[in-house]
Write a protein that holds these residues in place. Structure first.
Motif, PDB file in Angstrom:
ATOM      1  N   TRP A 276       0.816  -1.211   0.000  1.00  0.00           N
ATOM      2  CA  TRP A 276       0.000   0.000   0.000  1.00  0.00           C
ATOM      3  C   TRP A 276       0.852   1.264   0.000  1.00  0.00           C
ATOM      4  N   SER A 277       1.990   1.212  -0.707  1.00  0.00           N
ATOM      5  CA  SER A 277       2.903   2.357  -0.666  1.00  0.00           C
ATOM      6  C   SER A 277       2.750   3.290  -1.852  1.00  0.00           C
ATOM      7  N   GLY A 278       1.941   2.940  -2.832  1.00  0.00           N
ATOM      8  CA  GLY A 278       1.819   3.793  -4.009  1.00  0.00           C
ATOM      9  C   GLY A 278       0.401   4.263  -4.225  1.00  0.00           C
ATOM     10  N   SER A 279       0.265   5.457  -4.747  1.00  0.00           N
ATOM     11  CA  SER A 279      -1.036   6.011  -5.090  1.00  0.00           C
ATOM     12  C   SER A 279      -1.014   6.359  -6.575  1.00  0.00           C
ATOM     13  N   PHE A 280      -2.040   5.943  -7.287  1.00  0.00           N
ATOM     14  CA  PHE A 280      -2.076   6.142  -8.719  1.00  0.00           C
ATOM     15  C   PHE A 280      -3.355   6.832  -9.142  1.00  0.00           C
ATOM     16  N   ARG A 281      -3.302   7.520 -10.266  1.00  0.00           N
ATOM     17  CA  ARG A 281      -4.471   8.155 -10.848  1.00  0.00           C
ATOM     18  C   ARG A 281      -4.834   7.376 -12.102  1.00  0.00           C
ATOM     19  N   ARG A 282      -6.063   6.909 -12.143  1.00  0.00           N
ATOM     20  CA  ARG A 282      -6.588   6.147 -13.273  1.00  0.00           C
ATOM     21  C   ARG A 282      -7.760   6.907 -13.877  1.00  0.00           C
ATOM     22  N   SER A 283      -8.121   6.534 -15.099  1.00  0.00           N
ATOM     23  CA  SER A 283      -9.264   7.175 -15.747  1.00  0.00           C
ATOM     24  C   SER A 283     -10.335   6.139 -16.050  1.00  0.00           C
ATOM     25  N   TYR A 284     -11.576   6.580 -16.018  1.00  0.00           N
ATOM     26  CA  TYR A 284     -12.675   5.692 -16.351  1.00  0.00           C
ATOM     27  C   TYR A 284     -12.617   5.225 -17.804  1.00  0.00           C
ATOM     28  N   PRO A 285     -12.280   6.082 -18.777  1.00  0.00           N
ATOM     29  CA  PRO A 285     -12.165   5.578 -20.153  1.00  0.00           C
ATOM     30  C   PRO A 285     -11.067   4.530 -20.318  1.00  0.00           C
ATOM     31  N   GLY A 286      -9.935   4.693 -19.659  1.00  0.00           N
ATOM     32  CA  GLY A 286      -8.876   3.697 -19.726  1.00  0.00           C
ATOM     33  C   GLY A 286      -9.292   2.383 -19.092  1.00  0.00           C
ATOM     34  N   SER A 287      -9.972   2.463 -17.966  1.00  0.00           N
ATOM     35  CA  SER A 287     -10.464   1.249 -17.308  1.00  0.00           C
ATOM     36  C   SER A 287     -11.542   0.576 -18.151  1.00  0.00           C
ATOM     37  N   ALA A 288     -12.378   1.366 -18.805  1.00  0.00           N
ATOM     38  CA  ALA A 288     -13.394   0.808 -19.697  1.00  0.00           C
ATOM     39  C   ALA A 288     -12.749   0.108 -20.886  1.00  0.00           C
ATOM     40  N   CYS A 289     -11.624   0.625 -21.356  1.00  0.00           N
ATOM     41  CA  CYS A 289     -10.895  -0.005 -22.454  1.00  0.00           C
ATOM     42  C   CYS A 289     -10.415  -1.396 -22.055  1.00  0.00           C
ATOM     43  N   VAL A 290      -9.899  -1.543 -20.860  1.00  0.00           N
ATOM     44  CA  VAL A 290      -9.465  -2.854 -20.373  1.00  0.00           C
ATOM     45  C   VAL A 290     -10.668  -3.781 -20.233  1.00  0.00           C
ATOM     46  N   PHE A 291     -11.779  -3.270 -19.744  1.00  0.00           N
ATOM     47  CA  PHE A 291     -12.984  -4.086 -19.581  1.00  0.00           C
ATOM     48  C   PHE A 291     -13.520  -4.561 -20.925  1.00  0.00           C
ATOM     49  N   VAL A 292     -13.623  -3.676 -21.895  1.00  0.00           N
ATOM     50  CA  VAL A 292     -14.129  -4.048 -23.221  1.00  0.00           C
ATOM     51  C   VAL A 292     -13.198  -5.061 -23.877  1.00  0.00           C
ATOM     52  N   THR A 293     -11.904  -4.860 -23.749  1.00  0.00           N
ATOM     53  CA  THR A 293     -10.945  -5.821 -24.286  1.00  0.00           C
ATOM     54  C   THR A 293     -11.122  -7.185 -23.625  1.00  0.00           C
ATOM     55  N   SER A 294     -11.362  -7.203 -22.330  1.00  0.00           N
ATOM     56  CA  SER A 294     -11.586  -8.469 -21.622  1.00  0.00           C
ATOM     57  C   SER A 294     -12.811  -9.197 -22.161  1.00  0.00           C
ATOM     58  N   VAL A 295     -13.888  -8.466 -22.373  1.00  0.00           N
ATOM     59  CA  VAL A 295     -15.114  -9.076 -22.890  1.00  0.00           C
ATOM     60  C   VAL A 295     -14.887  -9.622 -24.299  1.00  0.00           C
ATOM     61  N   VAL A 296     -14.221  -8.845 -25.156  1.00  0.00           N
ATOM     62  CA  VAL A 296     -13.971  -9.276 -26.530  1.00  0.00           C
ATOM     63  C   VAL A 296     -13.078 -10.519 -26.554  1.00  0.00           C
ATOM     64  N   VAL A 297     -12.007 -10.510 -25.791  1.00  0.00           N
ATOM     65  CA  VAL A 297     -11.099 -11.665 -25.763  1.00  0.00           C
ATOM     66  C   VAL A 297     -11.812 -12.892 -25.215  1.00  0.00           C
ATOM     67  N   LEU A 298     -12.621 -12.742 -24.182  1.00  0.00           N
ATOM     68  CA  LEU A 298     -13.357 -13.882 -23.637  1.00  0.00           C
ATOM     69  C   LEU A 298     -14.380 -14.418 -24.630  1.00  0.00           C
ATOM     70  N   CYS A 299     -15.011 -13.541 -25.400  1.00  0.00           N
ATOM     71  CA  CYS A 299     -15.950 -14.001 -26.433  1.00  0.00           C
ATOM     72  C   CYS A 299     -15.226 -14.745 -27.545  1.00  0.00           C
ATOM     73  N   ILE A 300     -14.056 -14.267 -27.923  1.00  0.00           N
ATOM     74  CA  ILE A 300     -13.279 -14.934 -28.971  1.00  0.00           C
ATOM     75  C   ILE A 300     -12.792 -16.296 -28.491  1.00  0.00           C
ATOM     76  N   GLU A 301     -12.359 -16.384 -27.261  1.00  0.00           N
ATOM     77  CA  GLU A 301     -11.809 -17.618 -26.713  1.00  0.00           C
ATOM     78  C   GLU A 301     -12.841 -18.482 -26.008  1.00  0.00           C
ATOM     79  N   ALA A 302     -14.125 -18.224 -26.202  1.00  0.00           N
ATOM     80  CA  ALA A 302     -15.179 -18.965 -25.493  1.00  0.00           C
ATOM     81  C   ALA A 302     -15.146 -20.456 -25.809  1.00  0.00           C
ATOM     82  N   GLY A 303     -14.710 -20.813 -26.987  1.00  0.00           N
ATOM     83  CA  GLY A 303     -14.635 -22.215 -27.353  1.00  0.00           C
ATOM     84  C   GLY A 303     -13.637 -23.004 -26.532  1.00  0.00           C
ATOM     85  N   GLU A 304     -12.653 -22.328 -25.986  1.00  0.00           N
ATOM     86  CA  GLU A 304     -11.653 -23.009 -25.162  1.00  0.00           C
ATOM     87  C   GLU A 304     -12.215 -23.503 -23.836  1.00  0.00           C
TER      88      GLU A 304
END
Length: 81
Positions: free
Chosen positions: A50-78
């Motif tokens: 707990w020694s670091g503090s970071f600033r994140r953005s909602y659009p950047g976090s949404a980008c990671v979330f959308v990428t996760s959904v797309v990759v999981l949909c592509i790899e659903a057959g696995e």
């Protein structure tokens, strides 16, 4: 199955910074909205929990979330094997 976290980390996290910077600047300058939030890390290279503090953005976090959904949909057959 190992390609799922690798793809999410490389594509989603790689796009999160430019997307977050672009849209955070856009929302702040055009609309006057602050779309960032502060969070703490579990462990940083400076040493210590707990020694670091970071600033994140909602659009950047949404980008990671959308990428996760797309990759999981592509790899659903696995998951059925």
């Amino acid at each position: 199955v190992i390609y799922i976290p690798i793809s999410i980390n490389s594509i989603g996290d790689g796009l999160a910074e430019p997307v977050g910077v672009y849209f955070s600047t856009f929302f702040r300058k055009k609309l006057g909205w602050d779309v960032t939030y502060k969070t703490r890390s579990l462990y940083t290279s400076e040493g210590g929990f707990w020694s670091g503090s970071f600033r994140r953005s909602y659009p950047g976090s949404a980008c990671v979330f959308v990428t996760s959904v797309v990759v999981l949909c592509i790899e659903a057959g696995e998951f059925t094997q």
